[in-house]
Design a protein around this motif. Structure first.
Motif, PDB file in Angstrom:
ATOM      1  N   TRP A   1      29.571  41.393   0.521  1.00  0.00           N
ATOM      2  CA  TRP A   1      28.348  40.604   1.615  1.00  0.00           C
ATOM      3  C   TRP A   1      29.019  38.799   2.493  1.00  0.00           C
ATOM      4  CZ3 TRP A   1      25.573  43.864   3.682  1.00  0.00           C
ATOM      5  CH2 TRP A   1      25.133  44.711   3.561  1.00  0.00           C
ATOM      6  N   ASN A   2      30.075  38.882   1.274  1.00  0.00           N
ATOM      7  CA  ASN A   2      30.367  37.529   1.952  1.00  0.00           C
ATOM      8  C   ASN A   2      30.144  37.377   2.972  1.00  0.00           C
ATOM      9  OD1 ASN A   2      28.699  35.585  -0.109  1.00  0.00           O
ATOM     10  ND2 ASN A   2      30.472  35.433  -1.601  1.00  0.00           N
TER      11      ASN A   2
ATOM     12  N   PHE B   1      29.754  37.955  10.565  1.00  0.00           N
ATOM     13  CA  PHE B   1      28.075  37.754  11.706  1.00  0.00           C
ATOM     14  C   PHE B   1      28.524  36.330  11.704  1.00  0.00           C
ATOM     15  CE2 PHE B   1      23.606  36.465  12.009  1.00  0.00           C
ATOM     16  CZ  PHE B   1      23.266  37.599  12.813  1.00  0.00           C
ATOM     17  N   TRP B   2      28.251  34.999  11.389  1.00  0.00           N
ATOM     18  CA  TRP B   2      28.145  34.368  11.449  1.00  0.00           C
ATOM     19  C   TRP B   2      29.119  33.450  12.746  1.00  0.00           C
ATOM     20  CZ3 TRP B   2      23.346  33.079  12.438  1.00  0.00           C
ATOM     21  CH2 TRP B   2      22.121  32.547  11.549  1.00  0.00           C
TER      22      TRP B   2
ATOM     23  N   THR C   1      29.388  41.736  -4.700  1.00  0.00           N
ATOM     24  CA  THR C   1      29.292  39.934  -3.081  1.00  0.00           C
ATOM     25  C   THR C   1      30.445  39.307  -2.532  1.00  0.00           C
ATOM     26  OG1 THR C   1      30.275  39.054  -5.469  1.00  0.00           O
ATOM     27  CG2 THR C   1      27.651  39.109  -5.376  1.00  0.00           C
TER      28      THR C   1
ATOM     29  N   PHE D   1      31.205  39.859   4.836  1.00  0.00           N
ATOM     30  CA  PHE D   1      30.261  40.644   6.085  1.00  0.00           C
ATOM     31  C   PHE D   1      29.050  39.271   7.042  1.00  0.00           C
ATOM     32  CE2 PHE D   1      26.088  41.635   7.736  1.00  0.00           C
ATOM     33  CZ  PHE D   1      25.693  42.526   8.198  1.00  0.00           C
ATOM     34  N   TRP D   2      29.027  38.294   5.770  1.00  0.00           N
ATOM     35  CA  TRP D   2      27.697  37.700   6.693  1.00  0.00           C
ATOM     36  C   TRP D   2      28.898  35.823   7.908  1.00  0.00           C
ATOM     37  CZ3 TRP D   2      22.918  37.754   7.886  1.00  0.00           C
ATOM     38  CH2 TRP D   2      22.154  38.521   7.394  1.00  0.00           C
ATOM     39  N   LEU D   3      29.790  35.895   6.779  1.00  0.00           N
ATOM     40  CA  LEU D   3      30.816  34.961   7.797  1.00  0.00           C
ATOM     41  C   LEU D   3      30.865  35.777   8.374  1.00  0.00           C
ATOM     42  CD1 LEU D   3      32.926  32.806   7.587  1.00  0.00           C
ATOM     43  CD2 LEU D   3      34.019  34.063   6.059  1.00  0.00           C
TER      44      LEU D   3
END
Length: 128
Positions: free
Chosen positions: A5-6, A12-13, A2, A8-10
């Motif tokens: 992925w956290n 990306f955004w 996790t 990665f999303w951080l």
């Protein structure tokens, strides 16, 4: 897992947010560069950019994208290129540096012998 992925999303955004800010500033710059768009329409676009930002940016790019590209190209043509090859001598603190710069220009064929002599006389404080 996790944690990855956290991250990665951080990432990306953050990228999406920076990209949106770049689009937003491009739109604002284009609006104020456009001479045909009067002040009231500029105010309306800005109000919509504040209250409905994503939809307004998308509509602006679709409706005014071609003119935006033309104004950007016109702006780039009007800006003089920087002198990255050193074709023009810059001011220095010593006459020796000025003469050396002028000699370099003469050796490359950028200036003539007469121009070199004038620059040399100017560096030495002589009237020509």
């Amino acid at each position: 897992m996790t944690g990855f992925w956290n991250f990665f999303w951080l990432f990306f955004w953050a990228f999406a947010f920076v990209a949106y800010l770049m689009v937003l500033f491009s739109i604002l710059i284009d609006m104020f560069r456009d001479e045909k768009l009067n002040g009231w329409w500029k105010a309306v676009w800005i109000i919509f950019l504040i209250f409905v930002p994503f939809l307004t940016a998308l509509v602006y790019l679709i409706a005014r994208g071609r003119g935006m590209a033309e104004r950007t190209a016109r702006q780039r043509q009007s800006v003089p290129e920087d002198d990255s090859w050193g074709a023009h001598p810059t001011a220095s603190t010593t006459p020796a540096a000025d003469i050396a710069s002028a000699q370099s220009l003469l050796d490359r064929g950028v200036i003539s012998q007469g121009e070199f002599e004038a620059l040399k006389a100017k560096a030495l404080g002589q009237r020509f």
